[in-house]
Design a protein around this motif. Sequence first.
Motif, mmCIF file in Angstrom:
data_model
loop_
_atom_site.group_PDB
_atom_site.id
_atom_site.type_symbol
_atom_site.label_atom_id
_atom_site.label_comp_id
_atom_site.label_asym_id
_atom_site.label_seq_id
_atom_site.Cartn_x
_atom_site.Cartn_y
_atom_site.Cartn_z
ATOM 1 N N ALA A 200 0.825 -1.200 0.000
ATOM 2 C CA ALA A 200 0.000 0.000 0.000
ATOM 3 C C ALA A 200 0.858 1.247 0.000
ATOM 4 O O ALA A 200 1.825 1.344 0.739
ATOM 5 C CB ALA A 200 -0.905 0.008 1.237
ATOM 6 N N GLY A 201 0.498 2.173 -0.838
ATOM 7 C CA GLY A 201 1.172 3.456 -0.860
ATOM 8 C C GLY A 201 2.474 3.461 -1.632
ATOM 9 O O GLY A 201 3.167 4.451 -1.634
ATOM 10 N N ALA B 233 4.441 6.814 -8.383
ATOM 11 C CA ALA B 233 3.603 7.984 -8.112
ATOM 12 C C ALA B 233 3.770 8.439 -6.670
ATOM 13 O O ALA B 233 3.836 9.636 -6.391
ATOM 14 C CB ALA B 233 2.136 7.674 -8.404
ATOM 15 N N ALA B 234 3.824 7.487 -5.746
ATOM 16 C CA ALA B 234 3.990 7.835 -4.337
ATOM 17 C C ALA B 234 5.355 8.463 -4.091
ATOM 18 O O ALA B 234 5.475 9.423 -3.341
ATOM 19 C CB ALA B 234 3.802 6.611 -3.461
ATOM 20 N N SER B 235 6.402 7.926 -4.727
ATOM 21 C CA SER B 235 7.739 8.444 -4.469
ATOM 22 C C SER B 235 7.914 9.863 -5.000
ATOM 23 O O SER B 235 8.729 10.611 -4.494
ATOM 24 C CB SER B 235 8.803 7.505 -5.044
ATOM 25 O OG SER B 235 8.687 7.435 -6.438
ATOM 26 N N ALA B 236 7.162 10.246 -6.025
ATOM 27 C CA ALA B 236 7.261 11.590 -6.567
ATOM 28 C C ALA B 236 6.778 12.631 -5.561
ATOM 29 O O ALA B 236 7.205 13.773 -5.588
ATOM 30 C CB ALA B 236 6.457 11.697 -7.860
ATOM 31 N N LEU C 168 13.364 5.512 0.236
ATOM 32 C CA LEU C 168 14.284 4.462 0.696
ATOM 33 C C LEU C 168 13.539 3.339 1.408
ATOM 34 O O LEU C 168 13.831 2.153 1.197
ATOM 35 C CB LEU C 168 15.345 5.062 1.614
ATOM 36 C CG LEU C 168 16.310 6.047 0.961
ATOM 37 C CD1 LEU C 168 17.167 6.743 2.023
ATOM 38 C CD2 LEU C 168 17.178 5.348 -0.069
ATOM 39 N N LEU C 169 12.569 3.707 2.251
ATOM 40 C CA LEU C 169 11.782 2.696 2.959
ATOM 41 C C LEU C 169 10.971 1.866 1.981
ATOM 42 O O LEU C 169 10.905 0.633 2.098
ATOM 43 C CB LEU C 169 10.867 3.363 3.988
ATOM 44 C CG LEU C 169 9.938 2.445 4.772
ATOM 45 C CD1 LEU C 169 10.717 1.383 5.544
ATOM 46 C CD2 LEU C 169 9.073 3.261 5.738
ATOM 47 N N GLN C 170 10.366 2.496 0.995
ATOM 48 C CA GLN C 170 9.577 1.755 0.013
ATOM 49 C C GLN C 170 10.453 0.786 -0.766
ATOM 50 O O GLN C 170 10.052 -0.348 -1.032
ATOM 51 C CB GLN C 170 8.853 2.707 -0.942
ATOM 52 C CG GLN C 170 7.864 2.009 -1.851
ATOM 53 C CD GLN C 170 6.735 1.349 -1.079
ATOM 54 O OE1 GLN C 170 6.037 2.007 -0.328
ATOM 55 N NE2 GLN C 170 6.580 0.044 -1.235
ATOM 56 N N ARG C 171 11.663 1.221 -1.106
ATOM 57 C CA ARG C 171 12.608 0.331 -1.784
ATOM 58 C C ARG C 171 12.922 -0.893 -0.927
ATOM 59 O O ARG C 171 12.992 -2.010 -1.426
ATOM 60 C CB ARG C 171 13.895 1.084 -2.103
ATOM 61 C CG ARG C 171 14.077 1.272 -3.581
ATOM 62 C CD ARG C 171 15.424 1.890 -3.890
ATOM 63 N NE ARG C 171 15.154 3.202 -4.448
ATOM 64 C CZ ARG C 171 15.893 4.270 -4.302
ATOM 65 N NH1 ARG C 171 17.001 4.221 -3.627
ATOM 66 N NH2 ARG C 171 15.547 5.398 -4.853
ATOM 67 N N ALA D 266 9.837 -7.906 0.183
ATOM 68 C CA ALA D 266 8.414 -8.272 0.164
ATOM 69 C C ALA D 266 8.183 -9.777 0.236
ATOM 70 O O ALA D 266 7.134 -10.220 0.702
ATOM 71 C CB ALA D 266 7.737 -7.694 -1.074
ATOM 72 N N HIS D 267 9.143 -10.569 -0.197
ATOM 73 C CA HIS D 267 8.996 -12.024 -0.159
ATOM 74 C C HIS D 267 9.061 -12.575 1.262
ATOM 75 O O HIS D 267 8.715 -13.727 1.501
ATOM 76 C CB HIS D 267 10.063 -12.694 -1.036
ATOM 77 C CG HIS D 267 11.454 -12.432 -0.571
ATOM 78 N ND1 HIS D 267 12.086 -11.218 -0.795
ATOM 79 C CD2 HIS D 267 12.324 -13.211 0.110
ATOM 80 C CE1 HIS D 267 13.304 -11.277 -0.264
ATOM 81 N NE2 HIS D 267 13.481 -12.466 0.287
ATOM 82 N N LEU D 268 9.459 -11.754 2.232
ATOM 83 C CA LEU D 268 9.534 -12.155 3.630
ATOM 84 C C LEU D 268 8.312 -11.634 4.378
ATOM 85 O O LEU D 268 8.095 -10.422 4.449
ATOM 86 C CB LEU D 268 10.797 -11.592 4.285
ATOM 87 C CG LEU D 268 12.116 -12.021 3.663
ATOM 88 C CD1 LEU D 268 13.260 -11.192 4.226
ATOM 89 C CD2 LEU D 268 12.340 -13.505 3.907
ATOM 90 N N LYS D 269 7.528 -12.543 4.922
ATOM 91 C CA LYS D 269 6.303 -12.140 5.618
ATOM 92 C C LYS D 269 6.599 -11.146 6.742
ATOM 93 O O LYS D 269 5.861 -10.206 6.969
ATOM 94 C CB LYS D 269 5.591 -13.372 6.166
ATOM 95 C CG LYS D 269 4.275 -13.064 6.824
ATOM 96 C CD LYS D 269 3.546 -14.300 7.274
ATOM 97 C CE LYS D 269 2.223 -13.917 7.895
ATOM 98 N NZ LYS D 269 1.463 -15.069 8.323
#
Length: 149
Positions: free
Chosen positions: A2-3, A7-10, A18-21, A27-30
């Motif tokens: 989510a988020g 578009a969000a990073s812009a 950096l956090l989103q990256r 993401a493969h780790l629960k």
Amino acid sequence: MAGGGAAASALSSPWRTLLQRALDANAHLKHSTFFQLATVGEGCRPANRTVVFRGFQEHCDKIQIHTDARSNKVGELKEWPLGEICWYFTDSWEQFRISGIIDVIDGSSSDPAKLQVDYVNLKSNQKLMFRRTQEGDDSSDWMAEKASL
């Protein structure tokens, strides 16, 4: 996630990008959506617990979690709204520490937009957090408790 996305990073702060990256890379780790939230507890003692990332508040960098209104952290945050999160990603060996003022959004909020929850896309165990049965009554109503940092 989510988020996320371009578009969000812009529209975001450098730390959010950096956090989103890191979220995307792990993401493969629960457990990559789990982080620690520290608040000021009773007697000004530190209180720390693990919470689950539920996305970013729309059109801003606020991190959202959902919690039970009866939990200690809600009372602690209403009394002393400062907190810090520590988020460690095991695969990429990245750590984020973010501190700030935490908003508790509950049924007493005067902003109805803050009370909106994407209930349809919640997992079944998450939906249980938003149901409350009235004592002495078989009817239920909706209750949303969110915290944004």
